[in-house]
Design a protein around this motif. Structure first.
Motif, PDB file in Angstrom:
ATOM      1  N   VAL A 168       0.882  -1.180   0.000  1.00 32.21           N
ATOM      2  CA  VAL A 168       0.000   0.000   0.000  1.00 32.21           C
ATOM      3  C   VAL A 168       0.914   1.223   0.000  1.00 32.21           C
ATOM      4  CG1 VAL A 168      -1.812   1.257   1.216  1.00 32.21           C
ATOM      5  CG2 VAL A 168      -1.778  -1.247   1.302  1.00 32.21           C
ATOM      6  N   PRO A 169       1.131   1.823  -1.173  1.00 34.15           N
ATOM      7  CA  PRO A 169       2.018   2.985  -1.221  1.00 34.15           C
ATOM      8  C   PRO A 169       1.332   4.237  -0.652  1.00 34.15           C
ATOM      9  CG  PRO A 169       1.230   2.413  -3.418  1.00 34.15           C
ATOM     10  CD  PRO A 169       0.600   1.451  -2.471  1.00 34.15           C
ATOM     11  N   ALA A 170       2.121   5.278  -0.472  1.00 40.77           N
ATOM     12  CA  ALA A 170       1.554   6.524   0.070  1.00 40.77           C
ATOM     13  C   ALA A 170       0.415   7.007  -0.813  1.00 40.77           C
ATOM     14  CB  ALA A 170       2.651   7.569   0.171  1.00 40.77           C
ATOM     15  N   ILE A 171       0.597   6.956  -2.081  1.00 41.04           N
ATOM     16  CA  ILE A 171      -0.464   7.319  -3.030  1.00 41.04           C
ATOM     17  C   ILE A 171      -0.493   6.283  -4.151  1.00 41.04           C
ATOM     18  CG2 ILE A 171      -0.527   9.827  -2.649  1.00 41.04           C
ATOM     19  CD1 ILE A 171       1.447  10.047  -5.039  1.00 41.04           C
ATOM     20  N   GLY A 172      -1.611   6.252  -4.853  1.00 43.29           N
ATOM     21  CA  GLY A 172      -1.699   5.353  -6.005  1.00 43.29           C
ATOM     22  C   GLY A 172      -2.313   4.014  -5.658  1.00 43.29           C
ATOM     23  N   PRO A 173      -2.439   3.159  -6.654  1.00 42.63           N
ATOM     24  CA  PRO A 173      -3.121   1.876  -6.450  1.00 42.63           C
ATOM     25  C   PRO A 173      -2.343   0.907  -5.563  1.00 42.63           C
ATOM     26  CG  PRO A 173      -2.175   1.989  -8.648  1.00 42.63           C
ATOM     27  CD  PRO A 173      -1.974   3.334  -8.038  1.00 42.63           C
ATOM     28  N   VAL A 174      -3.092  -0.001  -4.962  1.00 42.51           N
ATOM     29  CA  VAL A 174      -2.501  -1.059  -4.135  1.00 42.51           C
ATOM     30  C   VAL A 174      -1.951  -2.139  -5.067  1.00 42.51           C
ATOM     31  CG1 VAL A 174      -3.052  -2.860  -2.448  1.00 42.51           C
ATOM     32  CG2 VAL A 174      -4.105  -0.594  -2.253  1.00 42.51           C
ATOM     33  N   ARG A 191      -9.292   2.633  -3.309  1.00 41.40           N
ATOM     34  CA  ARG A 191      -8.180   2.624  -4.275  1.00 41.40           C
ATOM     35  C   ARG A 191      -8.315   1.406  -5.182  1.00 41.40           C
ATOM     36  NH1 ARG A 191      -2.367   3.985  -1.585  1.00 41.40           N
ATOM     37  NH2 ARG A 191      -3.077   5.010   0.305  1.00 41.40           N
ATOM     38  N   GLY A 192      -7.746   1.533  -6.338  1.00 41.25           N
ATOM     39  CA  GLY A 192      -7.739   0.396  -7.251  1.00 41.25           C
ATOM     40  C   GLY A 192      -6.641  -0.576  -6.836  1.00 41.25           C
ATOM     41  N   LYS A 193      -6.741  -1.800  -7.352  1.00 45.16           N
ATOM     42  CA  LYS A 193      -5.711  -2.803  -7.076  1.00 45.16           C
ATOM     43  C   LYS A 193      -5.137  -3.283  -8.403  1.00 45.16           C
ATOM     44  CE  LYS A 193      -6.718  -5.418  -2.879  1.00 45.16           C
ATOM     45  NZ  LYS A 193      -7.166  -6.719  -2.389  1.00 45.16           N
ATOM     46  N   ILE A 194      -3.841  -3.355  -8.477  1.00 46.92           N
ATOM     47  CA  ILE A 194      -3.236  -3.934  -9.680  1.00 46.92           C
ATOM     48  C   ILE A 194      -2.147  -4.918  -9.258  1.00 46.92           C
ATOM     49  CG2 ILE A 194      -3.707  -1.965 -11.187  1.00 46.92           C
ATOM     50  CD1 ILE A 194      -0.784  -1.149 -10.848  1.00 46.92           C
ATOM     51  N   THR A 195      -1.763  -5.780 -10.172  1.00 52.57           N
ATOM     52  CA  THR A 195      -0.715  -6.747  -9.822  1.00 52.57           C
ATOM     53  C   THR A 195       0.649  -6.096 -10.032  1.00 52.57           C
ATOM     54  OG1 THR A 195      -0.580  -7.612 -12.043  1.00 52.57           O
ATOM     55  CG2 THR A 195      -2.153  -8.670 -10.560  1.00 52.57           C
ATOM     56  N   PHE A 196       1.648  -6.626  -9.328  1.00 50.09           N
ATOM     57  CA  PHE A 196       3.009  -6.089  -9.436  1.00 50.09           C
ATOM     58  C   PHE A 196       3.470  -6.081 -10.887  1.00 50.09           C
ATOM     59  CE2 PHE A 196       3.132  -7.548  -5.001  1.00 50.09           C
ATOM     60  CZ  PHE A 196       3.665  -6.420  -4.401  1.00 50.09           C
ATOM     61  N   ASP A 197       3.157  -7.178 -11.603  1.00 52.22           N
ATOM     62  CA  ASP A 197       3.639  -7.312 -12.983  1.00 52.22           C
ATOM     63  C   ASP A 197       3.142  -6.160 -13.839  1.00 52.22           C
ATOM     64  OD1 ASP A 197       4.905  -9.514 -12.243  1.00 52.22           O
ATOM     65  OD2 ASP A 197       3.406 -10.921 -13.014  1.00 52.22           O
ATOM     66  N   PHE A 199      -3.415  -7.971   8.479  1.00 55.63           N
ATOM     67  CA  PHE A 199      -2.446  -8.549   7.534  1.00 55.63           C
ATOM     68  C   PHE A 199      -2.976  -8.544   6.096  1.00 55.63           C
ATOM     69  CE2 PHE A 199      -1.359 -10.211  11.714  1.00 55.63           C
ATOM     70  CZ  PHE A 199      -0.019  -9.828  11.771  1.00 55.63           C
ATOM     71  N   GLU A 200      -4.079  -7.812   5.903  1.00 55.08           N
ATOM     72  CA  GLU A 200      -4.622  -7.595   4.559  1.00 55.08           C
ATOM     73  C   GLU A 200      -4.269  -6.159   4.144  1.00 55.08           C
ATOM     74  OE1 GLU A 200      -6.239  -9.907   2.940  1.00 55.08           O
ATOM     75  OE2 GLU A 200      -6.650 -11.338   4.560  1.00 55.08           O
ATOM     76  N   ALA A 201      -4.146  -5.954   2.840  1.00 52.72           N
ATOM     77  CA  ALA A 201      -3.872  -4.592   2.358  1.00 52.72           C
ATOM     78  C   ALA A 201      -4.965  -3.631   2.832  1.00 52.72           C
ATOM     79  CB  ALA A 201      -3.797  -4.588   0.832  1.00 52.72           C
ATOM     80  N   GLU A 202      -6.231  -4.105   2.835  1.00 51.41           N
ATOM     81  CA  GLU A 202      -7.379  -3.252   3.172  1.00 51.41           C
ATOM     82  C   GLU A 202      -7.275  -2.666   4.577  1.00 51.41           C
ATOM     83  OE1 GLU A 202      -7.522  -6.137   1.705  1.00 51.41           O
ATOM     84  OE2 GLU A 202      -8.440  -5.687  -0.234  1.00 51.41           O
ATOM     85  N   GLY A 203      -6.496  -3.287   5.426  1.00 47.52           N
ATOM     86  CA  GLY A 203      -6.363  -2.792   6.804  1.00 47.52           C
ATOM     87  C   GLY A 203      -5.510  -1.542   6.894  1.00 47.52           C
ATOM     88  N   HIS A 204      -4.948  -1.081   5.775  1.00 46.21           N
ATOM     89  CA  HIS A 204      -3.971   0.007   5.858  1.00 46.21           C
ATOM     90  C   HIS A 204      -4.253   1.187   4.924  1.00 46.21           C
ATOM     91  CE1 HIS A 204      -1.695  -2.495   8.577  1.00 46.21           C
ATOM     92  NE2 HIS A 204      -1.986  -3.496   7.759  1.00 46.21           N
ATOM     93  N   TYR A 205      -5.478   1.287   4.422  1.00 48.17           N
ATOM     94  CA  TYR A 205      -5.861   2.498   3.708  1.00 48.17           C
ATOM     95  C   TYR A 205      -7.358   2.695   3.874  1.00 48.17           C
ATOM     96  CZ  TYR A 205      -7.240  -0.661  -0.126  1.00 48.17           C
ATOM     97  OH  TYR A 205      -7.794  -1.658  -0.865  1.00 48.17           O
TER      98      TYR A 205
END
Lengths: 326, 189
Positions: free
Chosen positions: A179-185, A315-321, A305-311
């Protein structure tokens, strides 16, 4: 490791020699077994089998205790006690001399293994990670908060370059996320996260989990057991710990710390403090030290321990790739 | 941070015999599994003998001679269990004779001269031998053992018939055996 295609898997076409008793057949089978060990075939299964045996031993011990304590006549009880005492004394002798025989390296490894076992417990623990950087003659520190639960769930808070907007990264047991400061997860697997981290310069700590540094310490380090020592915890309590020091065997890999020290709770095995130090030349800049200190066992929200717990925002979600290809 | 040193002792470790035995077993488990795989062909039997060897080791712990390495003692137990297995399953598993088992034991016993604390570290010598193989041998060995590919997958990828592939793997293993012998001899000198 994919056991399905393990070379000796019965379901697969066998590549064992047709004449196992011929000299070449024996040599082939010998090399086959070593190749499987060399490339880690069935490592998880081995560990699980040792677990099963230890459970069986525990059951046998309990079963042998019951008749002695509950039903045996007095004279037999006394005889059993004598035999038990003799066996216990013999075992203690084996254990004591065994420890001497196997030496301090194995004792140090035992302390690390106990800490790894404690880290695998499904208990939420918080650690403070302090990273010291050296830049010329100056030193600076960055603090991260690390939360772990078992060996495959973690959440790391990294202070952001922008005030009030921290970077969080973690794993929920299956999926890794950032979960970056800004932008998609960003989401993906361990490999995707490690590739993403490789492209980042902002992350100060090389360790995202206590188990990472413990596992690293158990491989490629010359271990010394320094016995027991008392350290002061971050809460101010004194904790009796086992103290183990690992020195890097080969300095070929400059990315690895030259020395790692572990203080683990002598009773529970929980890692209380880990210090990793890099060997920097006098005027060299870079990461000099990482200190990981146990803070406590906090009550955490279910989604920690989920991304959702920290924003909070949507936000949108995208894969690392996908992020990598942008 | 205050540090109070204490004399190292068994009691200071708060360990009971089972815990120490477990540590010894975990340290020797990879070696034990490799040994059994080298002498017994049936993978299910290997699994059973692996667990049985550990249980027998626990029950016979008081007879363990402290002058001998734990791994050697453990392999002795595994060897006896494997021989009993061959007797029980006469005709259903391909047994190794005593001389062949002695040869395997002698090779495992030589391993202590190699550098490294764990079996996997000691086997870096074998991984180096794999790296030194000509490509036609190295490729299938790596696909088979490092990448855990099936014979049919490797055959498809390398455009080789299964029998040709098996022969190539067989020849590669004999080359690796020679390479490892040389390394063991060099370290033992």
């Amino acid at each position: 490791m994919n056991n399905e295609h393990s070379p000796s898997n019965a379901s697969d076409a066998s590549d064992f020699p047709d004449s196992p008793d011929s000299p070449d057949g024996i040599r082939e089978a010998f090399i086959d077994s070593l190749l499987m060990a060399a490339y880690g075939h069935g490592q998880a299964a081995v560990s699980s089998k040792v677990d099963q045996v230890m459970q069986q031993i525990e059951r046998e011990k309990n079963a042998s205790r019951r008749p002695t304590q509950e039903a045996a006549p007095a004279n037999r009880r006394s005889w059993s006690r004598w035999v038990s005492a003799a066996i216990a004394a013999s075992l203690l002798g084996v254990v004591f001399f065994g420890l001497q025989y196997f030496g301090p390296t194995q004792q140090a490894l035992a302390a690390i293994e106990q800490s790894l076992a404690a880290a695998a417990e499904q208990v939420a623990r918080k650690y403070l990670i302090t990273v010291t950087f050296k830049d010329g003659g100056k030193s600076s520190e960055v603090e991260n908060d690390l939360y772990v639960q078992g060996s495959d769930r973690f959440a790391l808070r990294h202070p952001a370059l922008v005030a009030g907007a921290d970077l969080w990264l973690g794993k929920n047991g299956n999926e890794t996320w950032v979960v970056p400061a800004i932008g998609p997860v960003l989401t993906g697997n361990d490999l995707a996260l490690s590739r993403w981290l490789g492209s980042q310069e902002q992350l100060s700590t090389p360790y995202l989990h206590v188990t990472t540094v413990l596992e690293r310490m158990s491989r490629g380090y010359r271990l010394r057991n320094l016995g027991e020592s008392t350290i002061r915890s971050t809460a101010g309590n004194e904790v009796v710990c086992r103290h183990v020091v690992g020195e890097l065997k080969s300095e070929a890999n400059q990315n690895l710390p030259a020395m790692i020290e572990l203080w683990s709770d002598a009773e529970s095995g929980v890692a209380q403090r880990i210090e990793a130090r890099w060997s920097l030349a006098e005027f060299e800049s870079g990461r000099e030290k990482v200190v990981i200190e146990f803070v406590g066992q906090p009550e955490l929200p279910d989604d920690w321990f989920e991304a959702e717990g920290h924003y909070a925002d949507s936000r949108g979600k995208i894969t690392f790739d996908k992020k990598e290809n942008e | 941070m205050t540090t109070v040193w204490r004399e190292r002792s068994f009691h200071g470790w708060n360990m009971n015999p089972e815990q120490v035995f477990e540590i010894l077993m975990r340290e020797n488990a990879d070696m034990l599994l490799a040994y059994l795989r080298a002498v017994v062909r049936d993978q299910h039997a290997v699994d059973d003998l692996f667990q049985e060897s550990m249980l027998v080791a626990w029950r016979k712990l008081e007879s363990y001679d402290l002058e001998r390495p734990f791994g050697t003692w453990l392999r002795g137990i595994a060897k006896n269990l494997a021989l009993a297995h061959f007797r029980e399953r006469a005709g259903r598993d391909q047994p190794l004779d005593e001389a062949a088992m002695e040869w395997v034991e002698s090779r495992f016993a030589q391993f202590h001269v190699l550098a490294g604390d764990t079996m996997r570290e000691k086997l870096s010598a074998l991984r180096a031998c794999v790296q030194a193989l000509p490509e036609e041998y190295r490729q299938p060995v790596q696909m088979r053992y490092a990448d855990s590919k099936s014979l049919s997958e490797i055959g498809n990828k390398l455009q080789l018939a299964t029998e040709t592939l098996k022969k190539r793997l067989s020849r590669a293993k004999l080359r690796l055996a020679e390479c490892l012998e040389r390394k063991l001899a060099a370290v033992g000198e």
